[in-house]
Design a protein around this motif. Structure first.
Motif, PDB file in Angstrom:
ATOM      1  N   GLY A 117       0.804  -1.219   0.000  1.00  0.00           N
ATOM      2  CA  GLY A 117       0.000   0.000   0.000  1.00  0.00           C
ATOM      3  C   GLY A 117       0.827   1.255   0.000  1.00  0.00           C
ATOM      4  O   GLY A 117       0.380   2.312   0.472  1.00  0.00           O
ATOM      5  N   VAL A 118       2.041   1.171  -0.534  1.00  0.00           N
ATOM      6  CA  VAL A 118       2.952   2.315  -0.561  1.00  0.00           C
ATOM      7  C   VAL A 118       2.787   3.054  -1.891  1.00  0.00           C
ATOM      8  O   VAL A 118       2.718   2.411  -2.943  1.00  0.00           O
ATOM      9  CB  VAL A 118       4.415   1.834  -0.389  1.00  0.00           C
ATOM     10  CG1 VAL A 118       5.385   2.995  -0.545  1.00  0.00           C
ATOM     11  CG2 VAL A 118       4.588   1.176   0.975  1.00  0.00           C
ATOM     12  N   PRO A 119       2.726   4.388  -1.894  1.00  0.00           N
ATOM     13  CA  PRO A 119       2.575   5.136  -3.146  1.00  0.00           C
ATOM     14  C   PRO A 119       3.704   4.847  -4.130  1.00  0.00           C
ATOM     15  O   PRO A 119       4.872   4.735  -3.742  1.00  0.00           O
ATOM     16  CB  PRO A 119       2.621   6.602  -2.690  1.00  0.00           C
ATOM     17  CG  PRO A 119       2.248   6.572  -1.256  1.00  0.00           C
ATOM     18  CD  PRO A 119       2.761   5.268  -0.720  1.00  0.00           C
ATOM     19  N   LEU A 120       3.351   4.731  -5.410  1.00  0.00           N
ATOM     20  CA  LEU A 120       4.337   4.415  -6.442  1.00  0.00           C
ATOM     21  C   LEU A 120       4.927   5.657  -7.099  1.00  0.00           C
ATOM     22  O   LEU A 120       5.880   5.550  -7.865  1.00  0.00           O
ATOM     23  CB  LEU A 120       3.694   3.536  -7.526  1.00  0.00           C
ATOM     24  CG  LEU A 120       3.090   2.207  -7.066  1.00  0.00           C
ATOM     25  CD1 LEU A 120       2.547   1.443  -8.268  1.00  0.00           C
ATOM     26  CD2 LEU A 120       4.108   1.367  -6.313  1.00  0.00           C
ATOM     27  N   GLU A 121       4.378   6.832  -6.817  1.00  0.00           N
ATOM     28  CA  GLU A 121       4.805   8.037  -7.510  1.00  0.00           C
ATOM     29  C   GLU A 121       6.295   8.315  -7.332  1.00  0.00           C
ATOM     30  O   GLU A 121       6.967   8.762  -8.262  1.00  0.00           O
ATOM     31  CB  GLU A 121       3.993   9.238  -7.008  1.00  0.00           C
ATOM     32  CG  GLU A 121       4.293  10.528  -7.744  1.00  0.00           C
ATOM     33  CD  GLU A 121       3.435  11.674  -7.257  1.00  0.00           C
ATOM     34  OE1 GLU A 121       3.538  12.774  -7.826  1.00  0.00           O
ATOM     35  OE2 GLU A 121       2.649  11.474  -6.312  1.00  0.00           O
ATOM     36  N   ALA A 122       6.810   8.042  -6.123  1.00  0.00           N
ATOM     37  CA  ALA A 122       8.212   8.345  -5.847  1.00  0.00           C
ATOM     38  C   ALA A 122       9.163   7.490  -6.678  1.00  0.00           C
ATOM     39  O   ALA A 122      10.317   7.883  -6.903  1.00  0.00           O
ATOM     40  CB  ALA A 122       8.523   8.157  -4.366  1.00  0.00           C
TER      41      ALA A 122
END
Length: 423
Positions: free
Chosen positions: A367-372
């Motif tokens: 559930g970690v954002p992929l944008e980075a």
């Protein structure tokens, strides 16, 4: 100029330009940001759209290749068992040490706050999944829904079970299905290659927004990321030395000398495959005959990435730390399982492609954002050196261990001594 270098230049130029405009022309910078955010987001979505079919196809191919290798004989089977054990140990080590390193050497608070503000998909603190949630969701009830919602852990479990089922089919049908998934993987790699042609533009747009909204904190955060993730690769690399000393009965000094030529090739090429001929010689020098190294090392190059699960999990945990995403026992267990399993599918992919194909499933499962990831890939060159260096060193160490445990260590030397005797 290599693609990796062009991406790195785009990152530096984008962040620098964003910092300059935010300070001297904030109005122009804000207007430009309206366009760059959308362009960078579209590029990142282009990468994300192929991750699900690529990961599933590679996992099926990797497990099928491993099962086929295991059928080749006792040495291959022992090697595969050793690979799986080491991958899980390294993943669990990363799950324990990465949070510890982030606690001992945290990202400065003002840097973290600025970066979180610049990432539009940053998670807000909410209910943290428990370990019970992990077991409830690990087996998918609807595989189509799992794929549509990027639920990578149940998707990975299904792909693994499906791949093992394929290995039980008759040869003709097994070959047909493996070829089908190989074609899917090849097509997805072509698509990613097209998207990566635009990587300098995409990274520049994302980096420009980062520079506008965070200032010089961006460079400090990227350096901090490189140090944390590279440390996990270095630890895996260092663990190969006691493994060789204990399992292969090769002194640490001798092992260091014999594996050094392979490490030099690994650093200069960033490729385990290119290091294979030198690894064969290094393995022979520590007593592994060609009858063992000729079986173990090609399998290792194809399906064994000793550093990958540890470093992939470290990236996901770092992004969680960066964005303030809470990580509970269930999320951590999902990340460990996904990292350890999917690494068997990272079959000889180019560095930039393998970064997204291997890290995105772990981050998504937690559930970690992929944008980075679109920004972090620009500085992957440095951690990737330690990935390759650790993989090559561990490959040689495991080969020595398999040779010793198979009772084959030193056979080539004995044969040469017998052949040299008179008569």
């Amino acid at each position: 100029m290599s693609q990796a270098f062009r991406i790195l230049v785009a990152l530096v130029v984008g962040v620098t330009l964003g910092i300059v405009l935010s300070k001297y022309a904030p109005g122009a910078g804000a207007f430009t940001l309206l366009f760059t955010k959308r362009i960078g987001g579209a590029w990142l979505h282009g990468l994300q759209m192929v991750i699900v079919p690529l990961v599933v196809a590679l996992l099926v191919i990797g497990i099928a290749a491993s099962a086929e290798a295991a059928r080749a004989g006792r040495i291959a089977a022992r090697a595969l068992i050793a690979f799986v054990v080491i991958l899980w140990i390294n993943t669990l080590m990363s799950a324990f040490l990465t949070p510890l390193l982030l606690k001992l050497f945290p990202l400065p608070a003002d840097w973290g706050q600025a970066l979180r503000a610049s990432l539009s998909t940053a998670k807000t603190a909410g209910q943290v999944p428990s370990l019970g949630d992990f077991f409830d969701k690990i087996v998918p009830t609807n595989i189509i829904d799992a794929a549509a919602t990027d639920a990578f852990l149940p998707l990975t479990v299904f792909a693994m079970v499906f791949a093992f089922a394929i290995t039980r089919l008759e040869e003709k049908r097994r070959t047909m299905l493996v070829d089908f998934f190989q074609a899917i993987a090849d097509a997805m790699i072509v698509v990613i290659g097209w998207v990566l042609v635009l990587a300098p533009l995409g990274v520049f747009c994302l980096a420009f927004g980062l520079g506008m909204e965070t200032g010089a904190a961006a460079f400090g955060a990227l350096a901090h990321y490189i140090a944390i993730v590279s440390t996990l690769g270095i630890l895996v690399l260092l663990s190969a030395y006691p493994l060789a000393a204990i399992g292969a009965r090769v002194g640490i000094g001798r092992f260091a000398r014999t594996v050094l030529p392979s490490q030099i090739v690994a650093i200069s090429t960033s490729s385990s495959l290119a290091s294979l001929p030198t690894m064969l010689r290094s393995s022979e020098a520590i007593g592994a005959p060609s009858s063992v190294s000729g079986v173990v090392l090609p399998i290792a190059v194809a399906v064994f990435r000793a550093t990958s699960p540890a470093m992939n999990l470290a990236v996901a945990l770092y992004v969680a730390h960066l964005t303030g995403t809470p990580i509970g026992p269930g999320q951590l267990a999902a990340g460990v399982a996904t990292a350890a399993i999917t690494t068997m599918g990272s079959v000889s992919l180019p560095g930039t492609i393998s970064y997204f194909a291997s890290v995105a499933p772990v981050a998504a499962a937690m559930g970690v954002p992929l944008e980075a990831l679109g920004l972090l890939v620009a500085v992957e060159t440095v951690p990737d050196l330690f990935r390759t260096l650790g993989n090559v060193t561990m490959d040689v160490a495991v080969t020595g261990v398999i040779a010793r445990r198979s009772g084959a260590a030193g056979e080539d030397e004995t044969d040469r001594m017998v052949e040299s005797l008179p008569g």
